[in-house]
Each structure stands twice: as structure tokens, then as C-alpha cells.
Design an enzyme around this catalytic site. Structure first.
Site, mmCIF file in Angstrom:
data_model
loop_
_atom_site.group_PDB
_atom_site.id
_atom_site.type_symbol
_atom_site.label_atom_id
_atom_site.label_comp_id
_atom_site.label_asym_id
_atom_site.label_seq_id
_atom_site.Cartn_x
_atom_site.Cartn_y
_atom_site.Cartn_z
ATOM 1 N N CYS A 337 74.204 32.108 -90.574
ATOM 2 C CA CYS A 337 73.250 31.463 -91.485
ATOM 3 C C CYS A 337 73.359 32.013 -92.906
ATOM 4 C CB CYS A 337 71.848 31.634 -90.943
ATOM 5 S SG CYS A 337 71.729 30.909 -89.321
ATOM 6 N N GLU A 338 74.493 31.841 -93.519
ATOM 7 C CA GLU A 338 74.705 32.230 -94.915
ATOM 8 C C GLU A 338 75.743 31.282 -95.505
ATOM 9 O OE1 GLU A 338 74.697 35.751 -96.653
ATOM 10 O OE2 GLU A 338 73.660 36.855 -95.071
ATOM 11 N N TYR A 366 91.586 44.891 -91.134
ATOM 12 C CA TYR A 366 90.248 44.702 -91.720
ATOM 13 C C TYR A 366 89.599 43.419 -91.211
ATOM 14 C CZ TYR A 366 92.300 48.303 -94.609
ATOM 15 O OH TYR A 366 92.927 49.456 -95.016
#
Ligand code: LLP
Length: 410
Positions: A337-338, A366
Site C-alpha cells: 500500500c504505497e 540487495y
């Protein structure tokens, strides 16, 4: 901006098979690529006494660490748990460099008691080390005032950087070393990550070599990691011939001018060895049009691969289920949710249908090591493939398994 070229995975059939067998989201790592990169790097280091350390922060998966050990690399560890892990895998104390940033007394004591050389980048820490461990060996991390990297967040030297002791403070280092009879056995720098600009890297190496000449009992000069890899289609890989000419050849000259049987040079790459060995496999759940854009929503997100969100990093995205489909432009987005939750923006990908499996390439470095469970979503599964051997190194937890583990009292 749109991309027209597609970058293909090396082994499409294997990846598609892995998605079917292990489900999604799953990180797949291929051992052969890691071994090939070690060999490639070593082939450009011949003629100078060089030791390689692996920066395990890039990916601490056990089979990867075991390959590094089998291949005779050492370890760059930056936290007590990384150090503990390296020791448990069987790396000897003298094969490890402990480079914790803003080190605490406990961390210092732990590394010192394990016989691991500490890499100290603050004068106040050096003083504390000297008081507690007079006469011991230690490495100094310098800031050569030249930084580089694929994004400003990963530049780790220069005026704005918190890392290392500025080279202008070399006299203070020498005087602390004298006061506590410390044996400065190594000098170190790490100027940044994802560097494809060999000239800048060399300028920083030259600064470190100048500093090194002021110390008389060095066993190693460590130039850090930072070697970049090509993420974009058509992007040229690091020109290793040039790297050898510019960076390795001067080391031979340095050795001739400062002959010492014990001196070796060190590099500690992370990304270069493992980035291209990893692929994140995700499945498309939703394809939708909105305001002229086409969003392909997948069952993974920034918790699993945060590099696009924090560095706007590019990872090639390939539709394994529709390899010959006509390319269209998509925003490939995650389930978090972003709005920073994306894998690819304005990207040409072979036509995407709900249910398709996408490969997010070059995610071995990474990726999982920076993953989180944000939105309380489980981490992806991880599978390690070595020839015909497949090992599931992390099982994907169901929501119930995850909550049981996080909150056993419930
Ligand atoms: N040595 C030290 C002391 C380091 O701090 C690092 C990485 C390395 C070696 C290895 O650097 P490499 O060869 O992997 O570039 N999260 C960022 C990268 C941060 C690197 C931090 N330090 C990314 O995803 O691009």
C-alpha cells in the site's frame, strides 16, 4: 521514457519450471553464474597479490556463502550477526574484516575476541580500541574524498559521507597508533556501489595508495567493493580489461616500490559476484487500465525488492509466460500500500495477461538482503540451483505460519 529493447534471462526454461514447481514469489539463484563471476574477476587480478572478500550484505544465503568459502574468498562483515554467520559457516577470523558502522563497545569486543580484524572509521572509536586493546592490529577505513555510485544514496565517500576517517586526518591516526602502540595492519576505503566509471574508482585508489605509503606495517590495502553490473538492456558490462589496466597494473608498480612479502591488495565486491545470479519470479494477478496507463499488478512488492522504490533502480522485467508476445508499455507494480511500490515504470514488456509469470532480473544482490515484511506479508521463497540440484533455502510462509512465528502468544 520507454524502453524498446528487452533483456532476456539466461535460462528461461529453468525459471519457468521453477515458478511452476515452487510457486511465486520466489527468488532463484544460479550457482554457475556466481562461480563464473568469481573466475572472471580473478582472471583480471593475476599478477598482483590480491585477496577477495565477499560483502555478504549483498546476499547472505548459505549456499552462496559456502561457494565463497570453497572458492577461497574471505568475508566483509558489517554487523555482529553477519560476523557470527561468517564464523559459523567456517570462515577463519583472519579471513574476515569487520566493518561495522558506528560500532558499539560490545561489537568491538565481540570482533576482537574472535580474532577478527576491525575496520575502524572514526577517530573516537580508534581511541577506544587503543585504550582497550593496546598493541593489537587494526585496519583504518579512510574517506578518500572521492565517491561514486549508481545513486547518491550509495555513494560512501566524499564530503557528505558519514563513512571513514578523512585522509586529511591521517596524522591523527598515526598519533593514536603511536600512543597505543597499535599495529595498523590494513587501510581501507569503499567509495560507493554500482560503479561503472573505472576512472573515478582509480582516482580514489590512488589516494588510498598515497595514504598507505605512510604506514609501515601494512598487510593489506583494501579498496572496497563497488564494481557495477549492467542492469539495462544493451548496457555495457564493466570493461574488465580497462579495469585491470587502470586499477590492477598500478598495484604491481606500488608493490615494486614498496616491497614487502606480507603485503596484499584486497577487493570486497558484493553485487558483482551475485547480482546477475538472481531472479525474482512473480505472478501477475491484475491487469488494469487507468488514465491511459496499463498497470500489471503482481503478487510481490517493494518489501521483496526495494531497490526500485529507494534508488529508482532498473531491473529488467521479462514475461516468461509470453516470451514472443508483442511488447506494450506497462507499469509493473506490487501489492504493497504505497505508490513507491513498483518494479518497472513505463516499461516495454511482452504483452502481459493475468496469470503470467514475470522474471525480475539481476536481483541476486540487495534483493532478499534488503527485504522486509511490510504490510505483514511473508518473504518470498528462495531456491538455489546448482546444476541439477535444487535446494529450497527459504520456504514461503503462509499467513497463519507467519503470525504463529511473530506472535506465538496468540
Ligand atoms: N564493502 C563495504 C564496506 C560496503 O559497505 C559495501 C556495500 C561493499 C563492500 C560491497 O559493495 P558492492 O560491491 O556490492 O557495490 N543497497 C544498495 C547497495 C549498497 C551497498 C552498501 N555497501 C543497492 O541496492 O544498490
Amino acid at each position: 521514457m520507454t524502453e524498446t529493447l528487452l533483456k532476456k534471462p539466461q535460462n528461461e526454461a529453468l525459471l519457468l519450471q521453477a515458478a511452476e514447481r515452487y510457486g511465486t514469489p520466489t527468488y532463484v539463484y544460479e550457482a554457475s553464474t556466481v562461480r563464473e563471476r568469481i573466475e572472471r574477476l580473478r582472471s583480471h587480478l593475476r599478477g598482483a597479490p590480491v585477496q577477495l572478500l565477499y560483502a555478504m550484505k549483498a546476499n547472505g544465503a548459505l549456499p552462496l556463502l559456502r561457494i565463497m568459502k570453497e572458492e577461497g574468498l574471505g568475508i566483509d562483515a558489517v554487523s555482529p550477526a553477519e560476523l557470527e554467520l561468517a564464523l559459523r559457516i567456517g570462515f577463519e577470523g583472519n579471513q574476515i574484516l569487520f566493518s561495522a558502522n558506528n560500532m558499539t563497545d560490545d561489537e568491538m569486543d565481540f570482533a576482537a575476541q574472535e580474532g577478527v580484524v576491525l575496520n575502524i572509521g572514526e577517530l573516537s572509536r580508534l581511541e577506544r580500541f587503543g585504550k582497550k586493546y593496546p598493541g593489537e592490529s587494526v585496519c583504518i577505513r579512510f574517506n578518500p574524498q572521492i565517491g561514486a555510485g549508481h545513486h547518491r544514496h550509495v555513494i560512501t565517500a566524499g564530503e557528505k559521507s558519514k563513512f571513514g576517517i578523512p585522509v586529511a586526518q591521517t596524522d591523527e591516526v598515526l598519533s593514536l597508533a603511536h600512543r597505543f602502540e597499535l599495529n595498523i595492519c590494513g587501510v581501507h576505503q569503499h567509495i560507493g556501489s554500482g560503479i561503472l566509471d573505472t576512472e573515478t574508482a582509480w582516482k580514489a585508489c590512488a589516494v588510498l595508495l598515497d595514504v598507505a605509503a605512510k604506514f609501515h606495517s601494512l598487510r593489506f590495502i583494501n579498496f572496497g567493493g563497488g564494481l557495477g553490473v549492467p542492469y539495462r538492456p544493451g548496457e555495457q558490462p564493466l570493461d574488465m580489461e580497462r579495469w585491470e589496466d587502470l586499477i590492477v597494473s598500478p598495484l604491481r608498480t606500488y608493490r615494486d616500490r614498496h616491497p614487502s612479502p606480507d603485503l596484499s591488495f584486497r577487493f570486497e565486491p558484493g553485487r558483482y559476484l551475485v547480482a546477475e545470479a538472481g531472479t525474482l519470479l512473480v505472478r501477475v494477478n491484475t491487469v488494469k487500465e487507468s488514465h491511459g496507463r496499463t498497470f500489471a499488478g503482481v503478487d510481490s512488492g517493494m518489501g521483496h525488492l526495494v531497490r526500485p522504490a529507494i534508488y529508482n533502480a532498473y531491473h529488467a522485467t521479462y514475461n516468461l509466460s509470453n516470451p514472443n508476445g508483442t511488447c506494450r508499455i506497462y507499469d509493473v507494480v506490487g501489492n504493497i500500500c504505497e505508490s513507491s511500490d513498483f518494479f518497472a515504470r513505463d516499461r516495454a514488456v511482452q504483452e502481459i495477461r493475468e496469470g503470467d509469470v514475470l522474471a525480475i532480473l539481476d536481483t541476486g544482490a540487495y534483493g532478499i538482503s534488503m527485504a522486509s515484511m511490510y504490510n505483514i506479508r511473508s518473504l518470498p521463497a528462495e531456491v538455489f540451483i546448482d546444476g541439477t540440484d535444487h535446494v529450497v533455502i527459504r520456504k514461503r510462509e503462509s499467513p497463519a505460519e507467519l503470525i504463529d512465528r511473530l506472535y506465538p502468544e496468540l
